[in-house]
Design a protein around this motif. Structure first.
Motif, PDB file in Angstrom:
ATOM      1  N   GLU A   1       0.842  -1.209   0.000  1.00  0.00           N
ATOM      2  CA  GLU A   1       0.000   0.000   0.000  1.00  0.00           C
ATOM      3  C   GLU A   1       0.874   1.255   0.000  1.00  0.00           C
ATOM      4  N   HIS A   2       1.916   1.247   0.790  1.00  0.00           N
ATOM      5  CA  HIS A   2       2.848   2.385   0.835  1.00  0.00           C
ATOM      6  C   HIS A   2       3.521   2.597  -0.525  1.00  0.00           C
ATOM      7  N   LEU A   3       3.961   1.501  -1.151  1.00  0.00           N
ATOM      8  CA  LEU A   3       4.590   1.605  -2.460  1.00  0.00           C
ATOM      9  C   LEU A   3       3.599   2.143  -3.487  1.00  0.00           C
ATOM     10  N   HIS A   4       2.353   1.702  -3.423  1.00  0.00           N
ATOM     11  CA  HIS A   4       1.341   2.209  -4.352  1.00  0.00           C
ATOM     12  C   HIS A   4       1.184   3.724  -4.192  1.00  0.00           C
ATOM     13  N   GLU A   5       1.185   4.193  -2.968  1.00  0.00           N
ATOM     14  CA  GLU A   5       1.096   5.642  -2.736  1.00  0.00           C
ATOM     15  C   GLU A   5       2.312   6.359  -3.328  1.00  0.00           C
ATOM     16  N   ARG A   6       3.492   5.818  -3.125  1.00  0.00           N
ATOM     17  CA  ARG A   6       4.709   6.438  -3.672  1.00  0.00           C
ATOM     18  C   ARG A   6       4.702   6.427  -5.200  1.00  0.00           C
ATOM     19  N   ILE A   7       4.167   5.373  -5.774  1.00  0.00           N
ATOM     20  CA  ILE A   7       4.051   5.321  -7.232  1.00  0.00           C
ATOM     21  C   ILE A   7       3.134   6.443  -7.711  1.00  0.00           C
ATOM     22  N   ARG A   8       1.984   6.594  -7.057  1.00  0.00           N
ATOM     23  CA  ARG A   8       1.032   7.637  -7.465  1.00  0.00           C
ATOM     24  C   ARG A   8       1.618   9.031  -7.295  1.00  0.00           C
ATOM     25  N   LYS A   9       2.299   9.264  -6.182  1.00  0.00           N
ATOM     26  CA  LYS A   9       2.755  10.615  -5.853  1.00  0.00           C
ATOM     27  C   LYS A   9       4.162  10.948  -6.345  1.00  0.00           C
ATOM     28  N   GLU A  10       5.044   9.980  -6.375  1.00  0.00           N
ATOM     29  CA  GLU A  10       6.464  10.257  -6.562  1.00  0.00           C
ATOM     30  C   GLU A  10       7.057   9.603  -7.809  1.00  0.00           C
ATOM     31  N   PHE A  11       7.042   8.279  -7.869  1.00  0.00           N
ATOM     32  CA  PHE A  11       7.736   7.578  -8.951  1.00  0.00           C
ATOM     33  C   PHE A  11       7.104   7.838 -10.311  1.00  0.00           C
ATOM     34  N   TRP A  12       5.794   7.597 -10.411  1.00  0.00           N
ATOM     35  CA  TRP A  12       5.105   7.890 -11.672  1.00  0.00           C
ATOM     36  C   TRP A  12       4.506   9.288 -11.626  1.00  0.00           C
ATOM     37  N   GLY A  13       4.201   9.763 -10.431  1.00  0.00           N
ATOM     38  CA  GLY A  13       3.776  11.142 -10.211  1.00  0.00           C
ATOM     39  C   GLY A  13       2.455  11.559 -10.836  1.00  0.00           C
ATOM     40  N   TYR A  14       1.592  10.639 -11.123  1.00  0.00           N
ATOM     41  CA  TYR A  14       0.332  11.015 -11.758  1.00  0.00           C
ATOM     42  C   TYR A  14      -0.704  11.551 -10.772  1.00  0.00           C
ATOM     43  N   GLN A  15      -0.420  11.473  -9.488  1.00  0.00           N
ATOM     44  CA  GLN A  15      -1.284  12.036  -8.440  1.00  0.00           C
ATOM     45  C   GLN A  15      -0.399  12.722  -7.391  1.00  0.00           C
ATOM     46  N   ALA A  16       0.518  13.543  -7.853  1.00  0.00           N
ATOM     47  CA  ALA A  16       1.522  14.140  -6.971  1.00  0.00           C
ATOM     48  C   ALA A  16       0.913  14.919  -5.799  1.00  0.00           C
ATOM     49  N   ASP A  17      -0.240  15.510  -5.996  1.00  0.00           N
ATOM     50  CA  ASP A  17      -0.867  16.325  -4.948  1.00  0.00           C
ATOM     51  C   ASP A  17      -1.939  15.584  -4.161  1.00  0.00           C
ATOM     52  N   GLU A  18      -2.002  14.285  -4.295  1.00  0.00           N
ATOM     53  CA  GLU A  18      -3.028  13.489  -3.621  1.00  0.00           C
ATOM     54  C   GLU A  18      -2.961  13.681  -2.106  1.00  0.00           C
ATOM     55  N   GLN A  19      -4.102  13.928  -1.502  1.00  0.00           N
ATOM     56  CA  GLN A  19      -4.233  14.056  -0.048  1.00  0.00           C
ATOM     57  C   GLN A  19      -5.479  13.286   0.374  1.00  0.00           C
ATOM     58  N   LEU A  20      -5.330  12.018   0.667  1.00  0.00           N
ATOM     59  CA  LEU A  20      -6.474  11.187   1.033  1.00  0.00           C
ATOM     60  C   LEU A  20      -6.451  10.860   2.520  1.00  0.00           C
ATOM     61  N   SER A  21      -7.627  10.825   3.102  1.00  0.00           N
ATOM     62  CA  SER A  21      -7.750  10.412   4.502  1.00  0.00           C
ATOM     63  C   SER A  21      -7.610   8.897   4.579  1.00  0.00           C
ATOM     64  N   ASN A  22      -7.422   8.385   5.773  1.00  0.00           N
ATOM     65  CA  ASN A  22      -7.345   6.941   5.974  1.00  0.00           C
ATOM     66  C   ASN A  22      -8.621   6.268   5.474  1.00  0.00           C
ATOM     67  N   GLU A  23      -9.763   6.874   5.763  1.00  0.00           N
ATOM     68  CA  GLU A  23     -11.048   6.320   5.319  1.00  0.00           C
ATOM     69  C   GLU A  23     -11.117   6.269   3.790  1.00  0.00           C
ATOM     70  N   GLU A  24     -10.637   7.313   3.120  1.00  0.00           N
ATOM     71  CA  GLU A  24     -10.633   7.326   1.657  1.00  0.00           C
ATOM     72  C   GLU A  24      -9.691   6.261   1.092  1.00  0.00           C
ATOM     73  N   LEU A  25      -8.559   6.049   1.754  1.00  0.00           N
ATOM     74  CA  LEU A  25      -7.643   4.998   1.316  1.00  0.00           C
ATOM     75  C   LEU A  25      -8.293   3.625   1.455  1.00  0.00           C
ATOM     76  N   ILE A  26      -8.966   3.389   2.571  1.00  0.00           N
ATOM     77  CA  ILE A  26      -9.649   2.114   2.800  1.00  0.00           C
ATOM     78  C   ILE A  26     -10.721   1.889   1.741  1.00  0.00           C
ATOM     79  N   LYS A  27     -11.398   2.962   1.350  1.00  0.00           N
ATOM     80  CA  LYS A  27     -12.444   2.866   0.319  1.00  0.00           C
ATOM     81  C   LYS A  27     -11.873   2.910  -1.094  1.00  0.00           C
ATOM     82  N   GLU A  28     -10.541   2.903  -1.193  1.00  0.00           N
ATOM     83  CA  GLU A  28      -9.827   2.871  -2.475  1.00  0.00           C
ATOM     84  C   GLU A  28     -10.241   4.018  -3.385  1.00  0.00           C
TER      85      GLU A  28
END
Length: 138
Positions: free
Chosen positions: A12-39
């Motif tokens: 899950e952590h790697l997926h977040e880093r992929i979205r925000k950093e490595f691939w950067g297609y969601q660099a500004d993503e700010q999701l709550s824990n509840e939003e992460l659980i709800k994918e």
């Protein structure tokens, strides 16, 4: 059990880093824990053996491509279970339209086509896809 939780948490952590950093297609993503659980994030990370990828043999390709046995010591059993048991594998898809889904029941024509593409006999395909076969497939 603890090792399994750590492996899933890291995936899950790697997926977040992929979205925000490595691939950067969601660099500004700010999701709550509840939003992460709800994918609520963009993209998916299905894995062999889960409903979207019920057939486990594709792990062999992943392990070959990544040379995981030599690099980090993970191995596959003859039934494609991963060792050590607290290992995870999967695919990352960044497309904003990608969604998790379940592969439904597989009819005979689909099974035949899959077996042909995998270079398997029909019996081999039946073995690996047994839980997903339509009742009419015997």
């Amino acid at each position: 059990s603890l090792g399994d939780r750590f492996a899933e948490a890291f995936a899950e952590h790697l997926h977040e880093r992929i979205r925000k950093e490595f691939w950067g297609y969601q660099a500004d993503e700010q999701l709550s824990n509840e939003e992460l659980i709800k994918e609520k994030y963009v993209g998916i990370r299905p894995a062999p053996g889960y409903p979207a990828c019920p057939e486990h043999s594709e792990k062999a390709s992943l392990f070959d491509w990544l040379d995981t046995t030599d690099k980090i010591g993970t191995q596959l059993t003859s039934s494609f279970a991963m060792w050590p048991p607290s290992s995870v594998s999967g695919f990352y898809y960044a497309n904003p339209q990608s969604e998790y889904f379940n592969v439904g029941k597989i009819a005979l024509d689909q099974l035949e086509d899959y077996a042909k593409r995998k270079n398997w006999t029909l019996d081999e395909a039946k073995r690996w896809l047994a839980p997903n076969l339509d009742d009419s497939v015997s």
